[in-house]
Design an enzyme around this catalytic site. Structure first.
Site, PDB file in Angstrom:
ATOM      1  N   ASP A 129     -15.493  -8.161  -4.585  1.00  0.00           N
ATOM      2  CA  ASP A 129     -14.352  -9.011  -4.256  1.00  0.00           C
ATOM      3  C   ASP A 129     -14.310  -9.257  -2.748  1.00  0.00           C
ATOM      4  O   ASP A 129     -13.762  -8.447  -2.008  1.00  0.00           O
ATOM      5  CB  ASP A 129     -13.082  -8.289  -4.752  1.00  0.00           C
ATOM      6  CG  ASP A 129     -11.830  -9.100  -4.519  1.00  0.00           C
ATOM      7  OD1 ASP A 129     -11.936 -10.261  -4.070  1.00  0.00           O
ATOM      8  OD2 ASP A 129     -10.733  -8.569  -4.779  1.00  0.00           O
ATOM      9  N   HIS A 160      -5.577 -18.414  -7.792  1.00  0.00           N
ATOM     10  CA  HIS A 160      -5.842 -17.988  -6.431  1.00  0.00           C
ATOM     11  C   HIS A 160      -7.068 -18.777  -6.009  1.00  0.00           C
ATOM     12  O   HIS A 160      -8.099 -18.752  -6.687  1.00  0.00           O
ATOM     13  CB  HIS A 160      -6.147 -16.482  -6.362  1.00  0.00           C
ATOM     14  CG  HIS A 160      -4.920 -15.643  -6.506  1.00  0.00           C
ATOM     15  ND1 HIS A 160      -4.966 -14.299  -6.759  1.00  0.00           N
ATOM     16  CD2 HIS A 160      -3.602 -15.976  -6.399  1.00  0.00           C
ATOM     17  CE1 HIS A 160      -3.719 -13.821  -6.823  1.00  0.00           C
ATOM     18  NE2 HIS A 160      -2.881 -14.831  -6.611  1.00  0.00           N
ATOM     19  N   HIS A 170     -12.963 -14.385  -7.700  1.00  0.00           N
ATOM     20  CA  HIS A 170     -13.206 -13.280  -8.631  1.00  0.00           C
ATOM     21  C   HIS A 170     -14.065 -13.708  -9.820  1.00  0.00           C
ATOM     22  O   HIS A 170     -14.997 -12.984 -10.187  1.00  0.00           O
ATOM     23  CB  HIS A 170     -11.880 -12.716  -9.147  1.00  0.00           C
ATOM     24  CG  HIS A 170     -11.025 -12.107  -8.080  1.00  0.00           C
ATOM     25  ND1 HIS A 170      -9.770 -11.620  -8.326  1.00  0.00           N
ATOM     26  CD2 HIS A 170     -11.239 -11.910  -6.757  1.00  0.00           C
ATOM     27  CE1 HIS A 170      -9.246 -11.147  -7.198  1.00  0.00           C
ATOM     28  NE2 HIS A 170     -10.111 -11.320  -6.238  1.00  0.00           N
ATOM     29  N   GLU A 177      -4.402 -11.047 -13.595  1.00  0.00           N
ATOM     30  CA  GLU A 177      -5.352 -11.742 -12.724  1.00  0.00           C
ATOM     31  C   GLU A 177      -6.784 -11.480 -13.179  1.00  0.00           C
ATOM     32  O   GLU A 177      -7.137 -10.347 -13.525  1.00  0.00           O
ATOM     33  CB  GLU A 177      -5.172 -11.283 -11.261  1.00  0.00           C
ATOM     34  CG  GLU A 177      -6.130 -12.009 -10.322  1.00  0.00           C
ATOM     35  CD  GLU A 177      -5.839 -11.779  -8.846  1.00  0.00           C
ATOM     36  OE1 GLU A 177      -4.892 -11.053  -8.513  1.00  0.00           O
ATOM     37  OE2 GLU A 177      -6.586 -12.354  -8.038  1.00  0.00           O
ATOM     38  N   HIS A 189       2.669 -10.839  -5.828  1.00  0.00           N
ATOM     39  CA  HIS A 189       1.474 -10.070  -6.191  1.00  0.00           C
ATOM     40  C   HIS A 189       1.861  -8.605  -6.188  1.00  0.00           C
ATOM     41  O   HIS A 189       2.543  -8.154  -5.276  1.00  0.00           O
ATOM     42  CB  HIS A 189       0.347 -10.336  -5.189  1.00  0.00           C
ATOM     43  CG  HIS A 189      -0.981  -9.838  -5.654  1.00  0.00           C
ATOM     44  ND1 HIS A 189      -1.250  -8.510  -5.847  1.00  0.00           N
ATOM     45  CD2 HIS A 189      -2.113 -10.505  -5.981  1.00  0.00           C
ATOM     46  CE1 HIS A 189      -2.500  -8.382  -6.281  1.00  0.00           C
ATOM     47  NE2 HIS A 189      -3.050  -9.568  -6.377  1.00  0.00           N
ATOM     48  N   TYR A 215      -1.057  -2.761  -4.645  1.00  0.00           N
ATOM     49  CA  TYR A 215      -2.464  -2.420  -4.912  1.00  0.00           C
ATOM     50  C   TYR A 215      -2.665  -1.036  -5.530  1.00  0.00           C
ATOM     51  O   TYR A 215      -3.719  -0.747  -6.082  1.00  0.00           O
ATOM     52  CB  TYR A 215      -3.274  -2.477  -3.609  1.00  0.00           C
ATOM     53  CG  TYR A 215      -3.491  -3.850  -3.069  1.00  0.00           C
ATOM     54  CD1 TYR A 215      -3.815  -4.905  -3.929  1.00  0.00           C
ATOM     55  CD2 TYR A 215      -3.402  -4.125  -1.708  1.00  0.00           C
ATOM     56  CE1 TYR A 215      -4.028  -6.182  -3.439  1.00  0.00           C
ATOM     57  CE2 TYR A 215      -3.611  -5.393  -1.207  1.00  0.00           C
ATOM     58  CZ  TYR A 215      -3.928  -6.424  -2.072  1.00  0.00           C
ATOM     59  OH  TYR A 215      -4.139  -7.678  -1.584  1.00  0.00           O
ATOM     60  N   HIS A 266      -3.295  -7.061 -11.028  1.00  0.00           N
ATOM     61  CA  HIS A 266      -4.645  -6.684 -11.444  1.00  0.00           C
ATOM     62  C   HIS A 266      -4.488  -5.831 -12.696  1.00  0.00           C
ATOM     63  O   HIS A 266      -3.704  -4.874 -12.680  1.00  0.00           O
ATOM     64  CB  HIS A 266      -5.348  -5.897 -10.346  1.00  0.00           C
ATOM     65  CG  HIS A 266      -5.509  -6.688  -9.087  1.00  0.00           C
ATOM     66  ND1 HIS A 266      -5.889  -6.136  -7.898  1.00  0.00           N
ATOM     67  CD2 HIS A 266      -5.354  -8.017  -8.841  1.00  0.00           C
ATOM     68  CE1 HIS A 266      -5.960  -7.081  -6.973  1.00  0.00           C
ATOM     69  NE2 HIS A 266      -5.627  -8.217  -7.514  1.00  0.00           N
ATOM     70  N   ASP A 323      -8.450 -16.396 -10.391  1.00  0.00           N
ATOM     71  CA  ASP A 323      -8.921 -16.354  -9.005  1.00  0.00           C
ATOM     72  C   ASP A 323     -10.356 -16.874  -8.977  1.00  0.00           C
ATOM     73  O   ASP A 323     -11.247 -16.288  -9.604  1.00  0.00           O
ATOM     74  CB  ASP A 323      -8.840 -14.908  -8.490  1.00  0.00           C
ATOM     75  CG  ASP A 323      -9.167 -14.789  -7.005  1.00  0.00           C
ATOM     76  OD1 ASP A 323     -10.194 -15.343  -6.589  1.00  0.00           O
ATOM     77  OD2 ASP A 323      -8.405 -14.126  -6.278  1.00  0.00           O
ATOM     78  N   HIS A 358     -13.350 -12.426  -0.320  1.00  0.00           N
ATOM     79  CA  HIS A 358     -12.897 -13.821  -0.180  1.00  0.00           C
ATOM     80  C   HIS A 358     -13.519 -14.482   1.052  1.00  0.00           C
ATOM     81  O   HIS A 358     -13.797 -13.816   2.043  1.00  0.00           O
ATOM     82  CB  HIS A 358     -11.376 -13.879  -0.029  1.00  0.00           C
ATOM     83  CG  HIS A 358     -10.632 -13.299  -1.187  1.00  0.00           C
ATOM     84  ND1 HIS A 358      -9.271 -13.319  -1.273  1.00  0.00           N
ATOM     85  CD2 HIS A 358     -11.057 -12.682  -2.319  1.00  0.00           C
ATOM     86  CE1 HIS A 358      -8.885 -12.734  -2.401  1.00  0.00           C
ATOM     87  NE2 HIS A 358      -9.949 -12.335  -3.046  1.00  0.00           N
ATOM     88  N   ARG A 409       0.814  -1.220   0.000  1.00  0.00           N
ATOM     89  CA  ARG A 409       0.000   0.000   0.000  1.00  0.00           C
ATOM     90  C   ARG A 409       0.850   1.273   0.000  1.00  0.00           C
ATOM     91  O   ARG A 409       0.398   2.343   0.389  1.00  0.00           O
ATOM     92  CB  ARG A 409      -0.952   0.004   1.207  1.00  0.00           C
ATOM     93  CG  ARG A 409      -1.952  -1.136   1.149  1.00  0.00           C
ATOM     94  CD  ARG A 409      -2.887  -1.142   2.330  1.00  0.00           C
ATOM     95  NE  ARG A 409      -3.510  -2.442   2.500  1.00  0.00           N
ATOM     96  CZ  ARG A 409      -4.545  -2.889   1.794  1.00  0.00           C
ATOM     97  NH1 ARG A 409      -5.089  -2.117   0.877  1.00  0.00           N
ATOM     98  NH2 ARG A 409      -5.030  -4.087   2.005  1.00  0.00           N
ATOM     99  N   GLU A 443      -5.825 -17.279  -0.593  1.00  0.00           N
ATOM    100  CA  GLU A 443      -5.879 -15.904  -0.079  1.00  0.00           C
ATOM    101  C   GLU A 443      -7.138 -15.797   0.793  1.00  0.00           C
ATOM    102  O   GLU A 443      -7.793 -14.760   0.818  1.00  0.00           O
ATOM    103  CB  GLU A 443      -5.987 -14.896  -1.228  1.00  0.00           C
ATOM    104  CG  GLU A 443      -4.814 -14.871  -2.174  1.00  0.00           C
ATOM    105  CD  GLU A 443      -5.046 -13.949  -3.370  1.00  0.00           C
ATOM    106  OE1 GLU A 443      -4.089 -13.321  -3.826  1.00  0.00           O
ATOM    107  OE2 GLU A 443      -6.192 -13.867  -3.846  1.00  0.00           O
TER     108      GLU A 443
HETATM  109 ZN   LIG Z   1      -9.683 -10.746  -4.398  1.00  0.00          ZN
HETATM  110 ZN   LIG Z   2      -6.525 -13.047  -5.994  1.00  0.00          ZN
END
Ligand SMILES: [Zn+2]
Ligand SMILES: [Zn+2]
Length: 286
Positions: free
Chosen positions: A232, A219, A185, A148, A71, A74, A111, A182, A234, A41, A264
């Site tokens: 999104d 994922h 997702h 992804e 990964h 973000y 992403h 994923d 999880h 972040r 995840e």
């Molecule tokens: Zn996610």
């Molecule tokens: Zn993911």
């Protein structure tokens, strides 16, 4: 460990040191894992020192880790319509690639991007152009870039297989590219993988639109929200709207054995059990 053993792991933490991820993977009995190579972040990140890289690679070897995944940060948006934001994103992504090369990471999952005020088509073109600008950098190491699949939250692109196929087609001659699928997702994006029939249909569609040769990693997440809700969220395996059947189908598909399957899911306390559950699925008779 048998040669056939399917690759299963989780997103481990680098808090304290990048090496801690390997200890965590070992304690989970994972044979692959995913990390952030820096704070996910923040824009500012330190390169990996040569000493740390050497130690990471030795520990990874000792722990018999077969594949490593990273990964991306973000904050990065390779499809941003804002010039400044796009430039800072591309710079940060180049640094991601460099850190992955130092640690000999197999796959860098990212992403694709968000359209914000632009159209989806414009966004997809911007993403492809951004990726192409990494041509020289990616050739310096072995890391493959994996787009992804997304849930399609907000203005995110990548929630339709066609989006990813479009980007891949534009960059594949110059960039080592592929897809990380994923499960949470794609389900939130509207692909119904809850039972065997749906699972087969969705993967047939993936094969037709993207091509199975472009699939490199997963994922593995259940979903708190319903099919097509484009959010999104999880959930732990079997505790969400997808259910266990999907994960059983996935683990029984032998062509997926060599692809890292990364948890995840929200409850890290049960990752060890979830990894065991997945490994057991892979050994069941069809
Ligand atoms: Zn996610
Ligand atoms: Zn993911």
């Amino acid at each position: 460990m048998s040669k056939e053993e399917s690759l299963v792991g989780a997103h481990t933490s680098i808090a304290g040191s990048v090496f801690n991820s390997i200890n965590e993977a070992t304690s989970l009995e994972a044979n692959c894992f995913q990390i952030f190579t820096a704070n996910q972040r923040q824009w500012r990140a330190k390169p990996i020192s040569a000493v740390d890289a050497k130690k990471f690679l030795q520990l990874k070897k000792d722990a018999k880790i077969k594949k490593t995944v990273s990964h991306n940060n973000y904050l990065i948006n390779l499809g941003s319509p804002k010039k400044d934001a796009l430039e800072i994103s591309k710079k940060a992504f180049l640094e991601e690639i460099e850190r992955c090369h130092s640690l000999e990471i197999d796959y860098l999952v990212f992403h694709p991007g968000s359209a914000l005020t632009s159209t989806q088509d414009e966004c997809l073109d911007t993403i492809a152009d951004s990726i192409l600008s990494f041509e020289k950098a990616v050739k310096k190491g072995k890391t493959r870039l994996l787009l992804e699949t997304t849930a399609g939250q907000g203005t995110n692109v990548g929630y339709k297989f066609e989006h990813l196929a479009y980007i891949i087609k534009k960059v594949k001659d110059k960039i080592p590219i592929g897809v990380c699928l994923d499960t949470c997702h794609i389900f939130a994006a509207g692909y119904d993988i809850r039972d065997k029939k749906g699972f087969v249909k969705v993967f047939d569609e993936f094969a037709k639109i993207i091509g199975m040769k472009n699939l490199y990693a997963f994922h593995i997440n259940d979903s708190k929200v319903d099919l097509g809700s484009r959010r999104d969220r999880h959930e732990s395996l079997g505790k969400g709207k997808i259910g266990l059947e999907c994960f059983k189908c996935l683990m029984q598909e032998k062509t997926f054995n060599n692809m890292p399957k990364i948890l995840e899911t929200p409850n890290e306390e049960i990752w060890r059990d979830e990894i065991q559950l997945l490994k057991n699925f892979s050994e069941l008779k069809k």
